[in-house]
Write an enzyme that holds these catalytic residues in place. Structure first.
Site, PDB file in Angstrom:
ATOM      1  N   LYS A   1     -25.996  50.596   7.743  1.00  0.00           N
ATOM      2  CA  LYS A   1     -26.465  51.984   7.683  1.00  0.00           C
ATOM      3  C   LYS A   1     -25.312  52.981   7.672  1.00  0.00           C
ATOM      4  O   LYS A   1     -25.419  54.032   7.050  1.00  0.00           O
ATOM      5  CB  LYS A   1     -27.481  52.304   8.785  1.00  0.00           C
ATOM      6  CG  LYS A   1     -26.962  52.207  10.195  1.00  0.00           C
ATOM      7  CD  LYS A   1     -28.097  52.413  11.163  1.00  0.00           C
ATOM      8  CE  LYS A   1     -27.608  52.507  12.598  1.00  0.00           C
ATOM      9  NZ  LYS A   1     -26.580  51.516  12.984  1.00  0.00           N
TER      10      LYS A   1
ATOM     11  N   ARG B   1     -31.209  56.510  19.818  1.00  0.00           N
ATOM     12  CA  ARG B   1     -31.326  55.072  20.050  1.00  0.00           C
ATOM     13  C   ARG B   1     -32.458  54.776  21.017  1.00  0.00           C
ATOM     14  O   ARG B   1     -32.804  53.611  21.212  1.00  0.00           O
ATOM     15  CB  ARG B   1     -30.020  54.543  20.630  1.00  0.00           C
ATOM     16  CG  ARG B   1     -29.046  54.049  19.548  1.00  0.00           C
ATOM     17  CD  ARG B   1     -27.802  53.659  20.270  1.00  0.00           C
ATOM     18  NE  ARG B   1     -26.983  52.628  19.733  1.00  0.00           N
ATOM     19  CZ  ARG B   1     -26.005  52.816  18.856  1.00  0.00           C
ATOM     20  NH1 ARG B   1     -25.842  53.981  18.293  1.00  0.00           N
ATOM     21  NH2 ARG B   1     -25.219  51.830  18.521  1.00  0.00           N
TER      22      ARG B   1
ATOM     23  N   ARG C   1     -13.376  45.300  15.836  1.00  0.00           N
ATOM     24  CA  ARG C   1     -13.707  46.205  16.941  1.00  0.00           C
ATOM     25  C   ARG C   1     -13.995  45.394  18.195  1.00  0.00           C
ATOM     26  O   ARG C   1     -14.595  44.329  18.126  1.00  0.00           O
ATOM     27  CB  ARG C   1     -14.952  47.019  16.572  1.00  0.00           C
ATOM     28  CG  ARG C   1     -14.631  48.359  15.983  1.00  0.00           C
ATOM     29  CD  ARG C   1     -15.816  49.023  15.393  1.00  0.00           C
ATOM     30  NE  ARG C   1     -17.020  49.008  16.229  1.00  0.00           N
ATOM     31  CZ  ARG C   1     -18.167  49.590  15.876  1.00  0.00           C
ATOM     32  NH1 ARG C   1     -18.256  50.223  14.734  1.00  0.00           N
ATOM     33  NH2 ARG C   1     -19.206  49.544  16.662  1.00  0.00           N
TER      34      ARG C   1
ATOM     35  N   ARG D   1     -25.241  44.211  22.568  1.00  0.00           N
ATOM     36  CA  ARG D   1     -25.670  45.367  21.766  1.00  0.00           C
ATOM     37  C   ARG D   1     -27.024  45.100  21.113  1.00  0.00           C
ATOM     38  O   ARG D   1     -27.866  45.987  21.016  1.00  0.00           O
ATOM     39  CB  ARG D   1     -24.636  45.663  20.666  1.00  0.00           C
ATOM     40  CG  ARG D   1     -23.399  46.335  21.198  1.00  0.00           C
ATOM     41  CD  ARG D   1     -22.273  46.250  20.203  1.00  0.00           C
ATOM     42  NE  ARG D   1     -22.425  47.167  19.088  1.00  0.00           N
ATOM     43  CZ  ARG D   1     -21.781  47.030  17.923  1.00  0.00           C
ATOM     44  NH1 ARG D   1     -20.993  45.998  17.710  1.00  0.00           N
ATOM     45  NH2 ARG D   1     -21.953  47.914  16.975  1.00  0.00           N
TER      46      ARG D   1
HETATM   47  P1  AMP Z   1     -22.186  52.214  17.023  1.00  0.00           P
HETATM   48  O1  AMP Z   1     -20.896  52.355  16.301  1.00  0.00           O
HETATM   49  O2  AMP Z   1     -23.248  53.160  16.547  1.00  0.00           O
HETATM   50  O3  AMP Z   1     -22.689  50.770  17.058  1.00  0.00           O
HETATM   51  O4  AMP Z   1     -21.905  52.645  18.553  1.00  0.00           O
HETATM   52  C1  AMP Z   1     -20.938  51.971  19.328  1.00  0.00           C
HETATM   53  C2  AMP Z   1     -21.240  52.191  20.813  1.00  0.00           C
HETATM   54  O5  AMP Z   1     -21.217  53.610  21.113  1.00  0.00           O
HETATM   55  C3  AMP Z   1     -22.620  51.733  21.270  1.00  0.00           C
HETATM   56  O6  AMP Z   1     -22.661  50.337  21.565  1.00  0.00           O
HETATM   57  C4  AMP Z   1     -22.820  52.597  22.515  1.00  0.00           C
HETATM   58  O7  AMP Z   1     -22.050  52.126  23.605  1.00  0.00           O
HETATM   59  C5  AMP Z   1     -22.216  53.941  22.076  1.00  0.00           C
HETATM   60  N1  AMP Z   1     -23.231  54.811  21.426  1.00  0.00           N
HETATM   61  C6  AMP Z   1     -23.261  55.221  20.126  1.00  0.00           C
HETATM   62  N2  AMP Z   1     -24.328  56.006  19.884  1.00  0.00           N
HETATM   63  C7  AMP Z   1     -25.006  56.091  21.049  1.00  0.00           C
HETATM   64  C8  AMP Z   1     -26.228  56.737  21.448  1.00  0.00           C
HETATM   65  N3  AMP Z   1     -26.986  57.417  20.563  1.00  0.00           N
HETATM   66  N4  AMP Z   1     -26.612  56.607  22.736  1.00  0.00           N
HETATM   67  C9  AMP Z   1     -25.876  55.909  23.614  1.00  0.00           C
HETATM   68  N5  AMP Z   1     -24.748  55.260  23.317  1.00  0.00           N
HETATM   69  C10 AMP Z   1     -24.297  55.343  22.042  1.00  0.00           C
END
Ligand code: AMP
Length: 224
Positions: free
Chosen positions: A23, A98, A169, A180
């Site tokens: 996405k 989320r 990462r 996750r």
């Molecule tokens: P992502 O790159 O979107 O997978 O985000 C990486 C990490 O950032 C996630 O595993 C969460 O720890 C944090 N994170 C990102 N977006 C959110 C959100 N909307 N609410 C809470 N934590 C977030």
């Protein structure tokens, strides 16, 4: 004058799907095509961590464990970011909301400004496929992503765009991936129902080829 002020409905979108569903890549491309803002909450938090800001320090532990950063941090952060000029013609929120409380907070902050969401695009993908994709994912500091199985770099370990060294990462390592996805599954079903109940849900088959996913997006979303 904002797009809304000219009688154009801003293309306000949420992209929802498991980590690894592609996405982010689709959001970057679509946002450029349509001239709307692209807001990745994961990118905002990673940049804050790199810069060592208070936000970055607060988010760090949650992110390394693959847990969600608390809503009290995330909701005001996003509400503020949506006021930026790049979102005047619309936005794609990538990684937010989320949880249902985040979805409700978004709805409230938009309606306080007389705005609303046009659609929530749900990138539907089986979790075991998402795990395989994430485990092969490599990132460059410039933001470009690669996948050892589906989209490898031309030269092993180096970014095609800037030549930078590719890395995995911290939260794309097996233990954090599992965490996750558990967190994702626990929250997503309710969020999908939240948007279905509002007639805002658009489902896309995220397991298809990248170009087919892009075409499906174009077909599913309103044209300017
Ligand atoms: P992502 O790159 O979107 O997978 O985000 C990486 C990490 O950032 C996630 O595993 C969460 O720890 C944090 N994170 C990102 N977006 C959110 C959100 N909307 N609410 C809470 N934590 C977030």
């Amino acid at each position: 004058m904002t797009a809304a002020g000219q009688g154009i409905v801003p293309l306000n979108l949420v992209f929802l799907g498991p980590p690894g569903a592609g996405k982010g890549t689709q959001a970057r491309r679509f946002a450029v095509c349509r001239g709307i803002g692209h807001i990745s909450t994961g990118d905002i938090l990673r940049e804050a961590r790199t810069a060592g800001t208070p936000l970055g320090r607060e988010a760090h532990g949650f992110m390394v464990r693959g847990e969600l950063v608390p809503d009290v941090v995330m909701c005001p952060l996003v509400a503020e970011r949506l006021k930026a000029p790049d979102c005047a013609k619309g936005f794609i929120l990538d990684g937010f909301p989320r949880t249902v409380p985040q979805g409700t907070a978004l709805e409230e902050s938009l309606s306080a400004r007389g705005a609303r969401l046009v659609a929530c695009v749900y990138f539907d993908m089986a979790v075991d496929v998402a795990v395989r994709r994430l485990a092969g994912r490599l990132t460059c500091a410039c933001g470009r992503m690669y996948n050892l199985d589906t989209a490898p770099p031309s030269k092993a370990g180096a970014c095609d765009a800037c030549g930078g060294a590719l890395f995995q990462r911290e939260d794309d390592r097996p233990e954090a991936i599992r965490r996750r996805l558990v967190v994702y599954e626990a929250n997503t079903r309710a969020l999908v129902e939240f948007y279905r109940g509002r007639n805002q849900l658009v489902r896309i088959d995220a397991g298809a080829e990248m170009s087919a996913v892009s075409e499906a997006l174009e077909r599913a979303l309103p044209r300017p």
